[in-house]
Design an enzyme around this catalytic site. Structure first.
Site, PDB file in Angstrom:
ATOM      1  N   ASP A 119      57.800  -1.627  42.555  1.00 30.93           N
ATOM      2  CA  ASP A 119      58.073  -1.437  43.452  1.00 30.93           C
ATOM      3  C   ASP A 119      56.794   0.512  42.570  1.00 30.93           C
ATOM      4  O   ASP A 119      57.312   0.950  42.595  1.00 30.93           O
ATOM      5  CB  ASP A 119      59.467  -0.274  43.195  1.00 30.93           C
ATOM      6  CG  ASP A 119      59.347   0.945  44.927  1.00 30.93           C
ATOM      7  OD1 ASP A 119      58.850   1.160  45.857  1.00 30.93           O
ATOM      8  OD2 ASP A 119      60.921   1.289  44.956  1.00 30.93           O
ATOM      9  N   HIS A 162      68.243   4.383  39.743  1.00 28.30           N
ATOM     10  CA  HIS A 162      68.350   2.595  39.809  1.00 28.30           C
ATOM     11  C   HIS A 162      67.766   2.276  38.147  1.00 28.30           C
ATOM     12  O   HIS A 162      66.804   2.923  37.751  1.00 28.30           O
ATOM     13  CB  HIS A 162      68.137   1.417  40.764  1.00 28.30           C
ATOM     14  CG  HIS A 162      67.252   2.051  40.987  1.00 28.30           C
ATOM     15  ND1 HIS A 162      66.665   3.384  42.291  1.00 28.30           N
ATOM     16  CD2 HIS A 162      65.657   1.979  40.934  1.00 28.30           C
ATOM     17  CE1 HIS A 162      65.239   3.476  42.575  1.00 28.30           C
ATOM     18  NE2 HIS A 162      64.878   3.061  41.772  1.00 28.30           N
ATOM     19  N   GLN A 229      65.281  -3.165  41.855  1.00 32.26           N
ATOM     20  CA  GLN A 229      66.281  -2.139  41.170  1.00 32.26           C
ATOM     21  C   GLN A 229      68.315  -2.036  41.217  1.00 32.26           C
ATOM     22  O   GLN A 229      68.614  -1.517  43.106  1.00 32.26           O
ATOM     23  CB  GLN A 229      65.377  -0.982  42.542  1.00 32.26           C
ATOM     24  CG  GLN A 229      64.325  -1.146  42.297  1.00 32.26           C
ATOM     25  CD  GLN A 229      63.594  -0.721  42.937  1.00 32.26           C
ATOM     26  OE1 GLN A 229      63.729  -0.889  44.549  1.00 32.26           O
ATOM     27  NE2 GLN A 229      62.731   0.606  43.038  1.00 32.26           N
ATOM     28  N   ARG A 259      60.375  13.814  36.747  1.00 33.76           N
ATOM     29  CA  ARG A 259      60.634  14.776  38.370  1.00 33.76           C
ATOM     30  C   ARG A 259      61.289  12.774  38.897  1.00 33.76           C
ATOM     31  O   ARG A 259      61.446  11.527  38.654  1.00 33.76           O
ATOM     32  CB  ARG A 259      59.317  13.376  39.064  1.00 33.76           C
ATOM     33  CG  ARG A 259      59.463  13.181  40.920  1.00 33.76           C
ATOM     34  CD  ARG A 259      58.558  12.134  41.103  1.00 33.76           C
ATOM     35  NE  ARG A 259      58.062  11.631  42.895  1.00 33.76           N
ATOM     36  CZ  ARG A 259      58.921  10.961  43.041  1.00 33.76           C
ATOM     37  NH1 ARG A 259      59.839  10.005  42.434  1.00 33.76           N
ATOM     38  NH2 ARG A 259      58.936  10.369  44.038  1.00 33.76           N
ATOM     39  N   ASP A 261      63.265  10.821  40.288  1.00 33.45           N
ATOM     40  CA  ASP A 261      63.513   9.939  41.849  1.00 33.45           C
ATOM     41  C   ASP A 261      64.491   9.762  42.262  1.00 33.45           C
ATOM     42  O   ASP A 261      66.005   9.340  41.565  1.00 33.45           O
ATOM     43  CB  ASP A 261      62.878   8.499  41.436  1.00 33.45           C
ATOM     44  CG  ASP A 261      63.113   7.611  42.545  1.00 33.45           C
ATOM     45  OD1 ASP A 261      61.759   8.137  42.860  1.00 33.45           O
ATOM     46  OD2 ASP A 261      63.283   6.692  42.548  1.00 33.45           O
ATOM     47  N   GLU A 303      63.401  14.622  43.195  1.00 34.30           N
ATOM     48  CA  GLU A 303      62.788  13.761  44.903  1.00 34.30           C
ATOM     49  C   GLU A 303      64.041  13.563  45.653  1.00 34.30           C
ATOM     50  O   GLU A 303      64.428  12.490  45.570  1.00 34.30           O
ATOM     51  CB  GLU A 303      61.682  12.911  44.269  1.00 34.30           C
ATOM     52  CG  GLU A 303      61.071  11.766  45.764  1.00 34.30           C
ATOM     53  CD  GLU A 303      61.402  10.920  45.866  1.00 34.30           C
ATOM     54  OE1 GLU A 303      61.312   9.969  47.140  1.00 34.30           O
ATOM     55  OE2 GLU A 303      62.235  10.503  45.377  1.00 34.30           O
ATOM     56  N   ASP A 374      53.799   7.381  48.984  1.00 36.51           N
ATOM     57  CA  ASP A 374      54.833   7.393  49.523  1.00 36.51           C
ATOM     58  C   ASP A 374      54.120   7.085  51.729  1.00 36.51           C
ATOM     59  O   ASP A 374      53.746   7.878  51.543  1.00 36.51           O
ATOM     60  CB  ASP A 374      56.253   8.178  49.890  1.00 36.51           C
ATOM     61  CG  ASP A 374      57.637   6.860  48.785  1.00 36.51           C
ATOM     62  OD1 ASP A 374      57.265   6.155  48.177  1.00 36.51           O
ATOM     63  OD2 ASP A 374      57.974   7.774  48.410  1.00 36.51           O
ATOM     64  N   ARG A 498      52.310   0.597  52.074  1.00 34.78           N
ATOM     65  CA  ARG A 498      51.906   1.814  50.868  1.00 34.78           C
ATOM     66  C   ARG A 498      50.807   1.676  50.253  1.00 34.78           C
ATOM     67  O   ARG A 498      50.689   3.118  49.420  1.00 34.78           O
ATOM     68  CB  ARG A 498      53.400   2.273  50.464  1.00 34.78           C
ATOM     69  CG  ARG A 498      54.137   3.164  51.309  1.00 34.78           C
ATOM     70  CD  ARG A 498      56.041   3.374  49.852  1.00 34.78           C
ATOM     71  NE  ARG A 498      55.968   2.023  49.389  1.00 34.78           N
ATOM     72  CZ  ARG A 498      57.040   2.201  49.003  1.00 34.78           C
ATOM     73  NH1 ARG A 498      57.554   3.397  48.492  1.00 34.78           N
ATOM     74  NH2 ARG A 498      57.451   1.255  47.688  1.00 34.78           N
TER      75      ARG A 498
HETATM   76  C1  GLC Z   1      61.515   6.641  45.568  1.00 32.16           C
HETATM   77  C2  GLC Z   1      59.847   7.215  45.154  1.00 32.16           C
HETATM   78  C3  GLC Z   1      59.391   5.724  45.687  1.00 32.16           C
HETATM   79  C4  GLC Z   1      59.862   4.757  45.299  1.00 32.16           C
HETATM   80  C5  GLC Z   1      62.205   4.982  45.448  1.00 32.16           C
HETATM   81  C6  GLC Z   1      62.249   3.788  44.525  1.00 32.16           C
HETATM   82  O1  GLC Z   1      61.067   7.021  47.094  1.00 32.16           O
HETATM   83  O2  GLC Z   1      59.209   8.029  45.895  1.00 32.16           O
HETATM   84  O3  GLC Z   1      58.756   5.485  45.940  1.00 32.16           O
HETATM   85  O4  GLC Z   1      60.116   3.080  45.912  1.00 32.16           O
HETATM   86  O5  GLC Z   1      62.257   5.770  45.094  1.00 32.16           O
HETATM   87  O6  GLC Z   1      62.397   3.897  43.779  1.00 32.16           O
END
Ligand code: GLC
Length: 646
Positions: A119, A162, A229, A259, A261, A303, A374, A498
Site C-alpha cells: 500500500d 494499523h 493491514q 503525519r 495516517d 490525516e 491519494d 493511484r
Molecule cells: C492513508 C494513506 C493512504 C493509505 C491509507 C491506509 O489514507 O494516505 O495512501 O492507503 O491511509 O494506510
C-alpha cells in the site's frame, strides 16, 4: 537550569492534557497503574537520549510556537526512491527545492514495509527501521540534520491505525502470545464482525471489500484497509505506550512533523461508522502532550479525510482547543477547487468553505493541497449541494465523469479508483496536470488549451498558498508531470490506479523547466523520466513545465513576502455576487489582503467598490506586484485570474 528541570516544567505544562486523557481512556484497564509508570519512564528516557541540537530546537520552538504557521512555510511531498533514489540522494536535490521556495519536505512512507504489495509503504512491518531500499535509520538521521542546517523541516509518516500483518507484534499474536493478540482486534467467529459491518463503510470496496479478514487458525482480524493491514486496538494502553515510544524515537532522529495516517479509524464503537469517535481525539491529545513533554519541537499532522464537520475537531476545538493536531489536511478546499473548475461555478465552494469551517484555529492550521499521492473522493454532502440548488448524487457523478474525461467537453484525463456500485461512488486518480487539462492539450496539440491548463494549475497553487496553512506541493506538480501509465506493468501496483499519479521525477525536464545549467537540478535522468511526457512534442511540454515551475516559484516567493498570510490571520470567505469568482479576505492587524480567483475560462468583472468594501485599499496586486487599474470602476479579471489585492 539543567535539562531535568526543563523536563519537569514541560511535564507540568502538559500534565492534564496527557494524564487527563489517559484516565478517560484507560483508568478501568487492569494494567493502568503499571502502564502509567512505564509511560513516565519512557518520557524520561526519550528526553534523556535527545540530542543537544534538538533540545535547543525544542526551546526555540517553545519560544516561537507559530514557526509552522508563517508565510515562508511551503511543503514538498515525495517518494524517496522516485525523487532521489534513496536517502543519501536527497541532499544533492536540496538546491532544487530551495530554488522553488520549499522549507518543509515530506518523505512519503519510509519505514520498513512488508514485502510485496505494501500500500505504498503504509503497511509497516518495522517502525524502527527504514525501508532498506532507501537506506538506514542512520541515513535518516543524517538527512534530517542536513535539512535542519538548511532551515528545512522534515515530515514522515507514522501509521497509527494499523501495522502490516508481517509486523513482529502480529507474528507473535499468530504464534499464540496473548499479550500481542490483544494489540489487535481479533474475533473467534464472525458474529461480531458481521454486526460491526452493518454500519461500517468500505475504504477499498474494489480491492479489499469488507473490514475483516479471516486468518486460518487465528480468527477474524479487523482490517479496515487491505487484508495485510491489521488494525491496532487502541483501547489497549500497551498499544498507546508502544506508539508513544515509536513517535518519540522518530522525533529523536530529527523528524519535525509526524503525519499520523488514517487517524479517524483508531477507535471502534458498535453501531457507528467507527470513524472520528470522541476517543480518537483523546488519544491524539494525549500523544500531542507526550510530544510537548519529551520532544516539543515535534508537531503533528493529522490525516483525516472526512467531512468538514468531522475534520474540525482534529485541529482542536471546544475543550481540546489548541491541544490536538497542529496540522490537518484541508480535503474540502481541494475537492471544492476541482468542483468549481469543472462546473465553472463557485457557489458550492463558497457555501461549504464559509459555512462549515471556522475562520482560524488556535495553535493549528491546515495543510492545503491540490493533489497528493491519494485519489480524490467527492466529499460533497447532499445537504451542501442542496443549499446551492444541486443534487448531491448527480453532482458527484458529474465530477467523476468530468475528471475521468468521459463527460463531453471535459479537459481532464483521469482514471477511476474504487468504483462502488452499491453507493455509486467513483473516485478519481490522475496528476494535477492531467486533471487540469495539460495532458489533453499536449496530445491534441492545442496551444490555447495548453495556456488554459497552465492557468488552472497556477490558480490552484495560488489558492493553496493564500488560503491559510502550509501549502503542500506534490512532487512533479511543479513541473506539470502528466499521468504515468507504467504502473500497469508492475504486478504490485497494477490493481491500484493511484500509482498513475506517483511518477518518477523527471530531472531532465526539471532542469529545463528551471532554465538552469545542466547541474542545477541534480544529476540528469537518475530517477528516470515519465514515458508519457517523452512521447509527446517535447518543445510544448518543456515550455509548459517551465511556465508552471516559474509560476509556482513566484507564488511561493510572493507568499513569503506577504506577512498577512500568516496562519494566525483569519480567512473570511466573501460573497462576490458573481458565480465565476471565488474570493476571501485574509484579515490581519496590518490590513487586509483580498484574494480573488476567476474559476472560468471567461473574462469576469469585479466592482472596485466591492474590493474596497472588503478591505482592499491600495489596489496593489501582491501576486504580480503590480497596481490594479480600474476601468469604469471595475476590475477586469482574465480567464483563471488570480489576484492578491492589498
Ligand atoms: C492513508 C494513506 C493512504 C493509505 C491509507 C491506509 O489514507 O494516505 O495512501 O492507503 O491511509 O494506510
Amino acid at each position: 537550569m539543567d535539562d531535568g528541570e526543563i523536563f519537569e516544567f514541560r511535564l507540568e505544562r502538559s500534565r492534564e492534557d496527557l494524564f487527563g486523557m489517559l484516565r478517560r481512556l484507560y483508568a478501568d484497564h487492569p494494567d493502568y497503574e503499571v502502564f502509567l509508570s512505564e509511560l513516565d519512564t519512557l518520557l524520561r528516557e526519550r528526553w534523556a537520549e535527545r540530542a543537544d541540537d534538538l533540545k535547543s530546537l525544542d526551546l526555540r520552538r517553545d519560544l516561537e510556537p507559530d514557526w509552522f504557521q508563517r508565510p515562508d512555510m511551503a511543503g514538498y511531498v515525495f517518494y524517496i526512491d522516485r525523487f532521489a533514489g534513496n536517502l543519501k540522494g536527497v541532499p544533492p536535490k536540496l538546491d532544487y527545492l530551495a530554488d522553488l521556495g520549499i522549507t518543509y519536505v515530506h518523505f512519503m512512507p519510509c519505514l520498513k514495509p512488508r514485502p510485496g504489495d505494501n500500500d505504498g509503504g503504509y503497511s509497516v512491518a518495522d517502525y524502527r527501521a527504514i525501508d532498506p531500499r532507501y537506506g538506514t535509520m542512520a541515513d535518516l538521521e543524517a538527512v534530517t540534520a542536513t535539512l535542519r542546517s538548511r532551515g528545512m523541516s522534515v515530515c514522515i509518516d507514522l501509521v497509527l491505525n494499523h501495522t502490516a500483518r508481517e509486523h513482529e507484534w502480529a507474528e507473535k499474536a499468530r504464534a499464540g502470545d496473548p499479550r500481542y493478540r490483544n494489540y489487535y482486534l481479533v474475533f473467534d467467529d464472525d458474529v461480531l464482525p458481521k454486526r460491526y459491518e452493518e454500519t461500517l463503510v468500505e475504504v477499498f470496496p474494489e480491492n479489499a471489500p469488507g473490514n475483516f479478514t479471516y486468518e486460518p487458525g487465528f480468527g477474524w482480524v479487523w482490517t479496515t484497509f487491505n487484508p495485510h493491514q491489521w488494525d491496532l486496538d487502541w483501547a489497549n494502553p500497551w498499544v498507546f505506550l508502544e506508539m508513544a515510544d515509536v513517535m518519540l524515537s522518530l522525533a529523536n532522529k530529527g523528524v519535525d512533523i509526524l503525519r499520523f495516517d488514517a487517524v479517524a479509524f483508531m477507535w471502534k464503537r458498535m453501531g457507528t461508522r467507527c470513524q472520528s469517535e470522541p476517543e480518537v481525539h483523546w488519544i491524539l491529545r494525549a500523544l500531542r502532550a507526550a510530544s510537548r513533554i519529551a520532544a516539543p519541537a515535534l508537531i503533528h499532522l493529522e490525516e483525516a479525510i472526512v467531512s468538514p464537520d468531522e475534520l474540525i475537531p482534529y485541529l482542536g476545538v471546544g475543550e481540546h482547543e489548541g491541544k490536538v493536531g497542529n496540522l490537518a489536511y484541508h480535503n474540502s478546499l481541494m475537492v471544492q477547487y476541482w468542483s468549481a473548475l469543472a462546473s465553472r461555478d463557485t457557489r458550492l465552494m463558497a457555501h461549504v468553505l464559509h459555512n462549515r469551517f471556522p475562520r482560524v484555529f488556535a495553535n493549528a492550521t491546515y495543510a492545503t493541497y491540490i493533489r497528493c499521492h491519494d485519489d480524490i473522493g467527492w466529499a460533497v454532502t447532499d445537504e451542501d449541494a442542496a443549499a446551492v440548488g444541486l443534487n448531491g448524487f448527480a453532482h458527484r457523478a458529474f465530477l467523476s465523469d468530468f475528471y475521468d474525461g468521459s463527460f463531453p467537453g471535459s479537459f481532464s484525463r483521469g482514471a477511476l479508483f474504487q468504483v462502488n456500485p452499491a453507493t455509486g461512488d467513483k473516485r478519481i486518480s490522475g496528476t494535477f496536470a492531467s486533471l487540469a487539462g495539460l495532458q489533453k492539450a499536449l496530445d491534441d496539440g492545442d496551444e490555447e488549451g495548453l495556456e488554459r491548463a497552465i492557468d488552472r494549475i497556477l490558480l490552484g497553487h495560488a489558492l493553496i498558498a493564500s488560503f491559510g496553512g502550509i501549502p503542500l506541493i506534490y512532487m512533479g506538480d511543479e513541473i506539470a508531470l502528466t499521468n504515468d501509465e507504467t504502473y500497469l506493468d508492475d504486478p504490485d501496483h497494477a490493481h491500484d490506479s493511484r500509482w498513475i499519479h506517483r511518477p518518477r521525477m523527471d530531472w531532465d525536464l526539471a532542469r529545463l523547466a528551471q532554465g538552469a545549467g545542466p547541474q542545477r537540478a541534480g544529476a540528469a535522468s537518475d530517477a528516470g523520466g515519465s514515458r508519457a511526457q517523452a512521447a509527446r512534442a517535447p518543445g510544448a511540454s518543456v515550455s509548459a513545465s517551465k511556465k508552471v515551475y516559474m509560476g509556482v516559484r513566484d507564488i511561493l516567493k510572493r507568499r513569503a513576502a506577504v506577512s498577512e498570510f500568516h496562519a494566525k490571520n483569519p480567512t473570511i470567505i466573501a460573497e462576490t455576487g458573481n458565480t465565476q469568482i471565488f474570493a476571501f479576505v485574509r484579515e490581519a492587524p496590518t490590513g487586509a489582503i483580498v484574494c480573488i480567483y476567476n474559476f472560468t475560462e471567461r473574462w469576469a468583472d469585479m466592482a472596485g467598490d466591492w474590493a474596497a468594501a472588503n478591505g482592499a485599499s491600495a489596489f496593489h496586486d501582491e501576486l504580480s506586484d503590480r497596481p490594479v487599474v480600474l476601468h469604469d470602476g471595475k476590475i477586469a479579471l482574465p480567464p483563471y485570474a488570480r489576484l492578491w489585492l492589498r
